[in-house]
Structure formats: structure tokens, C-alpha cells
Design a protein around this motif. Sequence first.
Motif, PDB file in Angstrom:
ATOM      1  N   TYR A 147       0.797  -1.243   0.000  1.00  0.00           N
ATOM      2  CA  TYR A 147       0.000   0.000   0.000  1.00  0.00           C
ATOM      3  C   TYR A 147       0.828   1.292   0.000  1.00  0.00           C
ATOM      4  O   TYR A 147       0.247   2.380   0.075  1.00  0.00           O
ATOM      5  CB  TYR A 147      -0.957  -0.004   1.198  1.00  0.00           C
ATOM      6  N   ALA A 148       2.157   1.173  -0.102  1.00  0.00           N
ATOM      7  CA  ALA A 148       2.998   2.389  -0.029  1.00  0.00           C
ATOM      8  C   ALA A 148       2.562   3.423  -1.054  1.00  0.00           C
ATOM      9  O   ALA A 148       2.610   4.622  -0.805  1.00  0.00           O
ATOM     10  CB  ALA A 148       4.460   2.023  -0.242  1.00  0.00           C
ATOM     11  N   GLU A 149       2.130   2.935  -2.212  1.00  0.00           N
ATOM     12  CA  GLU A 149       1.789   3.905  -3.259  1.00  0.00           C
ATOM     13  C   GLU A 149       0.285   4.038  -3.467  1.00  0.00           C
ATOM     14  O   GLU A 149      -0.163   4.647  -4.442  1.00  0.00           O
ATOM     15  CB  GLU A 149       2.467   3.493  -4.574  1.00  0.00           C
ATOM     16  N   HIS A 150      -0.467   3.476  -2.552  1.00  0.00           N
ATOM     17  CA  HIS A 150      -1.923   3.549  -2.719  1.00  0.00           C
ATOM     18  C   HIS A 150      -2.373   4.998  -2.528  1.00  0.00           C
ATOM     19  O   HIS A 150      -2.028   5.631  -1.536  1.00  0.00           O
ATOM     20  CB  HIS A 150      -2.606   2.644  -1.688  1.00  0.00           C
ATOM     21  N   PRO A 151      -3.175   5.507  -3.462  1.00  0.00           N
ATOM     22  CA  PRO A 151      -3.530   6.931  -3.355  1.00  0.00           C
ATOM     23  C   PRO A 151      -4.384   7.267  -2.134  1.00  0.00           C
ATOM     24  O   PRO A 151      -4.422   8.415  -1.707  1.00  0.00           O
ATOM     25  CB  PRO A 151      -4.313   7.193  -4.653  1.00  0.00           C
ATOM     26  N   ALA A 152      -5.077   6.273  -1.547  1.00  0.00           N
ATOM     27  CA  ALA A 152      -5.893   6.568  -0.359  1.00  0.00           C
ATOM     28  C   ALA A 152      -5.015   6.786   0.868  1.00  0.00           C
ATOM     29  O   ALA A 152      -5.410   7.474   1.811  1.00  0.00           O
ATOM     30  CB  ALA A 152      -6.862   5.419  -0.082  1.00  0.00           C
ATOM     31  N   VAL A 153      -3.835   6.166   0.869  1.00  0.00           N
ATOM     32  CA  VAL A 153      -3.020   6.152   2.094  1.00  0.00           C
ATOM     33  C   VAL A 153      -2.215   7.442   2.196  1.00  0.00           C
ATOM     34  O   VAL A 153      -1.331   7.707   1.395  1.00  0.00           O
ATOM     35  CB  VAL A 153      -2.098   4.910   2.122  1.00  0.00           C
ATOM     36  N   ARG A 154      -2.536   8.240   3.201  1.00  0.00           N
ATOM     37  CA  ARG A 154      -1.873   9.532   3.364  1.00  0.00           C
ATOM     38  C   ARG A 154      -1.061   9.589   4.644  1.00  0.00           C
ATOM     39  O   ARG A 154      -0.399  10.578   4.931  1.00  0.00           O
ATOM     40  CB  ARG A 154      -2.918  10.660   3.361  1.00  0.00           C
ATOM     41  N   MET A 155      -1.123   8.526   5.421  1.00  0.00           N
ATOM     42  CA  MET A 155      -0.377   8.508   6.674  1.00  0.00           C
ATOM     43  C   MET A 155      -0.281   7.062   7.156  1.00  0.00           C
ATOM     44  O   MET A 155      -1.108   6.236   6.791  1.00  0.00           O
ATOM     45  CB  MET A 155      -1.115   9.377   7.698  1.00  0.00           C
ATOM     46  N   TRP A 156       0.739   6.805   7.995  1.00  0.00           N
ATOM     47  CA  TRP A 156       0.896   5.482   8.610  1.00  0.00           C
ATOM     48  C   TRP A 156       0.806   5.622  10.118  1.00  0.00           C
ATOM     49  O   TRP A 156       1.326   6.570  10.700  1.00  0.00           O
ATOM     50  CB  TRP A 156       2.246   4.873   8.222  1.00  0.00           C
ATOM     51  N   HIS A 157       0.187   4.616  10.702  1.00  0.00           N
ATOM     52  CA  HIS A 157      -0.098   4.621  12.142  1.00  0.00           C
ATOM     53  C   HIS A 157       0.529   3.335  12.686  1.00  0.00           C
ATOM     54  O   HIS A 157       0.018   2.243  12.434  1.00  0.00           O
ATOM     55  CB  HIS A 157      -1.626   4.605  12.279  1.00  0.00           C
ATOM     56  N   VAL A 158       1.630   3.455  13.388  1.00  0.00           N
ATOM     57  CA  VAL A 158       2.336   2.254  13.840  1.00  0.00           C
ATOM     58  C   VAL A 158       1.840   1.842  15.223  1.00  0.00           C
ATOM     59  O   VAL A 158       1.825   2.654  16.155  1.00  0.00           O
ATOM     60  CB  VAL A 158       3.863   2.514  13.865  1.00  0.00           C
ATOM     61  N   GLY A 159       1.443   0.584  15.349  1.00  0.00           N
ATOM     62  CA  GLY A 159       1.010   0.057  16.649  1.00  0.00           C
ATOM     63  C   GLY A 159      -0.189   0.825  17.174  1.00  0.00           C
ATOM     64  O   GLY A 159      -0.932   1.463  16.418  1.00  0.00           O
ATOM     65  N   ASN A 160      -0.374   0.762  18.462  1.00  0.00           N
ATOM     66  CA  ASN A 160      -1.444   1.540  19.086  1.00  0.00           C
ATOM     67  C   ASN A 160      -1.105   1.742  20.552  1.00  0.00           C
ATOM     68  O   ASN A 160      -0.899   0.772  21.286  1.00  0.00           O
ATOM     69  CB  ASN A 160      -2.785   0.805  18.983  1.00  0.00           C
ATOM     70  N   GLU A 161      -0.995   2.985  20.950  1.00  0.00           N
ATOM     71  CA  GLU A 161      -0.754   3.299  22.361  1.00  0.00           C
ATOM     72  C   GLU A 161       0.297   2.378  22.971  1.00  0.00           C
ATOM     73  O   GLU A 161       0.023   1.636  23.922  1.00  0.00           O
ATOM     74  CB  GLU A 161      -2.057   3.217  23.151  1.00  0.00           C
ATOM     75  N   TYR A 162       1.510   2.423  22.440  1.00  0.00           N
ATOM     76  CA  TYR A 162       2.578   1.563  22.976  1.00  0.00           C
ATOM     77  C   TYR A 162       2.706   1.753  24.484  1.00  0.00           C
ATOM     78  O   TYR A 162       2.918   2.866  24.950  1.00  0.00           O
ATOM     79  CB  TYR A 162       3.909   1.921  22.315  1.00  0.00           C
ATOM     80  N   GLY A 163       2.584   0.679  25.231  1.00  0.00           N
ATOM     81  CA  GLY A 163       2.664   0.818  26.686  1.00  0.00           C
ATOM     82  C   GLY A 163       2.859  -0.483  27.440  1.00  0.00           C
ATOM     83  O   GLY A 163       2.851  -0.498  28.657  1.00  0.00           O
ATOM     84  N   GLN A 164       3.037  -1.598  26.696  1.00  0.00           N
ATOM     85  CA  GLN A 164       3.143  -2.892  27.359  1.00  0.00           C
ATOM     86  C   GLN A 164       4.482  -3.016  28.088  1.00  0.00           C
ATOM     87  O   GLN A 164       5.521  -2.729  27.518  1.00  0.00           O
ATOM     88  CB  GLN A 164       3.065  -4.044  26.353  1.00  0.00           C
ATOM     89  N   ILE A 165       4.420  -3.485  29.315  1.00  0.00           N
ATOM     90  CA  ILE A 165       5.650  -3.701  30.077  1.00  0.00           C
ATOM     91  C   ILE A 165       5.768  -5.193  30.334  1.00  0.00           C
ATOM     92  O   ILE A 165       4.819  -5.833  30.775  1.00  0.00           O
ATOM     93  CB  ILE A 165       5.607  -2.949  31.429  1.00  0.00           C
ATOM     94  N   ASP A 166       6.942  -5.720  30.050  1.00  0.00           N
ATOM     95  CA  ASP A 166       7.156  -7.153  30.240  1.00  0.00           C
ATOM     96  C   ASP A 166       8.249  -7.368  31.285  1.00  0.00           C
ATOM     97  O   ASP A 166       9.249  -6.652  31.293  1.00  0.00           O
ATOM     98  CB  ASP A 166       7.579  -7.760  28.894  1.00  0.00           C
ATOM     99  N   HIS A 167       8.019  -8.344  32.157  1.00  0.00           N
ATOM    100  CA  HIS A 167       8.995  -8.639  33.209  1.00  0.00           C
ATOM    101  C   HIS A 167       9.585 -10.040  33.029  1.00  0.00           C
ATOM    102  O   HIS A 167      10.207 -10.570  33.925  1.00  0.00           O
ATOM    103  CB  HIS A 167       8.329  -8.544  34.587  1.00  0.00           C
ATOM    104  N   GLY A 168       9.356 -10.631  31.870  1.00  0.00           N
ATOM    105  CA  GLY A 168       9.761 -12.024  31.664  1.00  0.00           C
ATOM    106  C   GLY A 168      11.230 -12.195  31.331  1.00  0.00           C
ATOM    107  O   GLY A 168      12.032 -11.262  31.447  1.00  0.00           O
ATOM    108  N   ASP A 169      11.574 -13.402  30.874  1.00  0.00           N
ATOM    109  CA  ASP A 169      12.982 -13.723  30.655  1.00  0.00           C
ATOM    110  C   ASP A 169      13.572 -12.969  29.467  1.00  0.00           C
ATOM    111  O   ASP A 169      14.728 -12.563  29.487  1.00  0.00           O
ATOM    112  CB  ASP A 169      13.144 -15.233  30.460  1.00  0.00           C
ATOM    113  N   GLU A 170      12.766 -12.791  28.432  1.00  0.00           N
ATOM    114  CA  GLU A 170      13.312 -12.032  27.291  1.00  0.00           C
ATOM    115  C   GLU A 170      13.506 -10.569  27.672  1.00  0.00           C
ATOM    116  O   GLU A 170      14.464  -9.926  27.249  1.00  0.00           O
ATOM    117  CB  GLU A 170      12.388 -12.162  26.078  1.00  0.00           C
TER     118      GLU A 170
END
Length: 675
Positions: A147-170
Motif C-alpha cells: 500500500y505504499a503507493e496507494h492513493p488513499a493512504v496519506r499517513m501510517w499509524h504504527v502500533g497503538n498506544e505503545y505501553g506494554q511492560i514485560d517482566h519475563g525472561d526475554e
Amino acid sequence: MSSTTTARAAFDALIAERGLAFGGDYNPEQWPRETWREDVRLMREAGVNFVTVGVFSWATIEPRPGAREWDWLDEILALLHENGIAVDLATPVASPPPWLGIQHPDVLPVDRDGVRLIAGSRNQFSPASRTYREHALAITRDIAARYAEHPAVRMWHVGNEYGQIDHGDEAAREFRIWLERRYGGIDALNAAWNTAFWSQRYDSFDEILPPRRMPYLVNPAQSLDFRRHSSDQLLACYTELRDAIRASGAPQPITTNFMGFFAHADYHSWAAEADVVSDDQYPDPANPDAASEIALVQDLMRSLGRGRSWMLMEQSISAVSWREHNLPKSPLRARRDSLQAVARGADAICFFQWRQARSGAERFHSSMLPHAGADSDVFRGACRQGADLQKLAAVAGTEIATDVALLFDWSAWWAGEEPARPTERLSTMEQVNRWYRSLWRRGIPVDVRHPDAELDDYRVILVPHAYILSDAAAQALAGAAARGAQVVIGPFSGVADENAGILQGRSPVQLRELIGASGEEWSGMLPGALQLADGFSADDDAPRASILAERLRAEGGEVLAAHADGDLAGIPAVIRNDNAWYLGAVVSDGVLDAVLARALAAASVTGPIDGLDTLPDGLEAVRRGDVLFLLNHTQHPIDVPVTAGLVDLLTGEETGDIVGIAPGDVRALSERQHR
Ligand code: GLA
């Protein structure tokens, strides 16, 4: 030109072409195709010209590993485009499909208590998980390529409200890498964290874990670094996907939606990574201070974007469904909330969401098109907003000027609120909001700046509560005062170094000369009276201090108020030393307001309405470009003296010497059209 500059220019071009953007989250995959045509017809009726598509569509696009179902997206993008509605296309990475967590449990986040969270809600991913990151990257690359060149697409929205906190091994692995980069060697970490305390010495980075459930208090330095790390980790999730979109050749601006003063992401470090700053704002209609609190958030967004216009990416048109008790907004209130954002620098007014969910967890969350359908006050209100925004097109892209900086630092917020301090009752945001309210009532906006930012342009610098201050920032404050700026510093500031270690010496160690006073011992305090010095008065029946006090002594500074009761009697609480003002306690609203009023007056900083130092209660006034916005946040009419002959962009009316603003109404008085 850098890609960021070009992308920002693409945003400005979109706004120049369409006027202010108006719309919201649109989730067509949650509806049968029959509704799409009705959606688009009603969008046009409401003046919607911009929608965010696909935020939660991962499982629709990739119902099983590796599948790609694009037909629906092709079809809806074409339909929106045919109807002149611009699309902000989302990477659907905020809610991975259930199969991902089943096949790869390592993608699932682990909470502080060691519990692995499962699918069935949303946000079930660990930002540290390599498997999650690979899958998120793969689907993002494919969407961008398609969709990079799709004429409807005028903006990109990455993820949503980044806020997850992880306490695991990774997360532990990533935390160690981050720490090693920060400290170089384990000795430096042991010194920075003072791990000799309670026998916490680490022999290698491998021994370090994220703060998890522990028998007793966590080392505050460990906690602070984990919060910094977690913010950086989330930011890396965003930048990785942003870069993938850019690498596909997509020229559109790329953003991710912020959440105001959100506790898990240091937006000072995020802001430069977004081509346009966008934010989600949900002021609580039940909060009497909502208007000033959201105004501060809006000033933050403007500041994060270095003064450029920003986007209100999400808000509710009436009630949300996630508070314990959800009050609706009247259409008038919802309109005022939108116009407030425009007044304070937004070029896009969007909602969560376009059509109210028929079922699912957010079935009672209001939407522009409610369950009741188009024959509803909510939808008619949306249409009115669309029409109003068209009338304000001339405001798009214009900026807001101010001489006042308010310093705020996420690290200082985090470290300042670690448990086991003199009082748990000192809240950074509460104090920042109190200080801001005083300026808001005067119609004076602020730039929210990091303490290490360049402050040369400001005539007033406010430091409500900066628990951590770098030496350089402290020197810059002294330099600012020396060149004539008024510097006002609140209690419990300049307490700790960047590793949350308490500075040694009489407090505030780095600011002692600047404020002409020094102290020993901070403690919680019960409310107590203040004795004001002759010549210093406050609009306050009973001047008092509470919450936290510092045992101060004057060292050249003038004592404007001192404690009057008990053990603290005679101890200074408010000090002025030339251009520096210092509060050694949390003082009552009247006293705080008196200090701020004097500092503003000393700097000759005034509000936008001549002759009105303080605005009538509940009136908000802000000048954006050459438009003076007046917002009546009360239930009664307010009259305001203005220059005659301004033109209200919303009504077309010309003003006399006095403009009346009906309850809940807004005026947008243009000077350019001044006849
Ligand atoms: C957030 C989310 C949306 C929605 C709204 C509800 O802003 O981004 O998906 O859940 O909250 O208020």
C-alpha cells in the motif's frame, strides 16, 4: 531534505489540501460489507475526511501463519478513496492473532508477579520478544509493500498506544543488554545502584533481573533504569516498524499515538521519531479540572512537536466504557473538547471510533455513529463538528507563542514517586497540574520542556517538581535567572542525581546559591498555617502548607512566607532571591498563585486579553496564529472585553467591544479578518 522533513511536509500538504482533518478509527473488518457503503455515505454527511484503518486487523489479514487476506483492505481503501476520505493505515501489531501466542508462548508478556498473559483481549505481546518482533515486522513489510503507493493512504499509524511492560525472561535479557550499554561494566552499575545497600552486589550482568515480585522494597535505581529501559524498548518496537515502512519507499508521514503524560513512555525521547505528534485524550467529564488538565496535555503535544501542529488521534464523542462510572458528553461538550484541541494547536480532530462496536469489550464506548444510528444527537453533533472544522480551515498549520517554559522529565517523575519517600502524598502530576492551572486561568500557555533543553527564549521558567536535575540543568536555571528570566522552583526539586542517589549537602545542593536558601531534612507534614511577610499577600483565606516540608534557612533570599505552627514555626516556606523563587513546602492554591502571579508580572508576561490578568472562572483563552479562541467551560454565559471588529470564524459575526459566550460555547475571533 531528511525523510522526516519530507514526511512532515506531506502532512502539511494534506492539511492544506483538505483543511483540518476530521474522522476517527474505522474498523470495517468488524462489520459486514453491507455496512461499508452506509459508513462512507454517513462519513461524507458528517464531513469526515480522514480515517485510521486496520489498527486491530492482524487476525483478519493473517488468520493463520503466513496467510495474507488483502481483499477486504483493497476494497475498503478503494471505496474510501473514491469518496475523498484520506486513510491513516495502521500496522495491526497491537493485537497479535491467538495462534501466535499458542505457537510461540514466548511472544506473550509476563507481569511483575510472573504471570504470563494470554490472548482473548489485546496487547498480548512482549516488546522484548524476538519472535513477536519478527512477526510484526513481516506483516508490516507486506502491508507497506502493498500500500505504499496507494492513493488513499496519506499517513501510517504504527502500533497503538505503545505501553506494554514485560517482566519475563526475554525482557531480562534485553534489560541486561541495555544496562551493559549504559554502564560499561558491572562495577559501574554496582556503584550507580549503590548495591552495597542490603547486600545487592552483582558479580555479573547475568545476575540482574527486571523488578519482579520481591519480599520487600525494590532498589529505586534498579526500578528507575527498568522504566527507562522499558520506554526505550517500546520505542525500538516503533522505530523498527517505522523504518520498515520507510524502506518500502512509502513517502507518507508516520506516527504512533501517544497518551499524554503516560507513565510508561518518556515522550521526550519518542517525539523526534514521529513525523507528526499524535495523541489520544480522554478527559473525564466528571473531573471539574478536566479543561485545564487536558490543556496542559495539549501544550505538551505542541511542545513535543517543537511547536508544530499535532493530531488529536483519539477522543470520545460521548462516554468511554473503561472508567468505573462513565459520564456522557453532551454534543456541546464534545464540540468544545474538539475545538479546545484546535485552539491549542491540533490540525486533526479524530475519535475512537467511527461506528460503535456491536459487541466486544468496547460495546458501550461511544462512537460518532452510535448503536442508535444516524438519527441521534451524537451523530448530529458529529456533523456539526465537521461543519465547524471546515470553517476553521484557516487556522490549520498556525502556531502558538509563549514566553513560559514548564520543565518536566519522565525520569524525575519515576524516581520521585518510588515508594519509601518522605510522603506518598506528593504526586508529580497533581503538582504540575496545580501550577499549570494558575497559568491557564490567565490564558498563558506553556512550552513543556525537558530540564536539559535549551531555555534561552523563555522569560519565565517553572519547575514544579524536578526530583532529578542534572548539574547542567541547574546551571542553566542559574544562567537564565542571571539574564533576567524568572525561575520558580517547587518543593522536592534537585534532590537526586541521575541514578536516583540523593545529593549530599544542604538541599537543594545544586540550587542553593540560586535560591539564597538551603535546607536539611524533608518530611511529610500535616496541614499547617503560613505567616506571610509584609508586602506579600495571597488571595487565600487561610494560607497554609501541607504534604511535604523542607527545614529551610534563608541565606540571602527574602522570606515571603514562613511556617506558623508547631515544630516548623518560623521555618521559611517561600523564598525569593532576585529572579529565583523557591517553595520549600507544598503551599495552598492561593499562595502558589500569588508566587506565580508575581513571577509573571516581574517578567511582564500577560495573557491574551488586555486588562484581564485573570480570566473569568471557567473561561479559557488562547491565541493560535491570529485567532483568539475563547471557550466557555461553564453553565452560564460569560462576557469578555475584546477589540471591536474581529470576526468569529464559527458564526461569521463581527464583534463589538464585548463578546458574549453562551454556556459551553466557543468563539474563534480572527484578527486577519478584522475590518
Ligand atoms: C484507546 C485505544 C482504543 C480504544 C480507546 C477507548 O485510546 O487506542 O483502541 O480502546 O482507548 O477509549
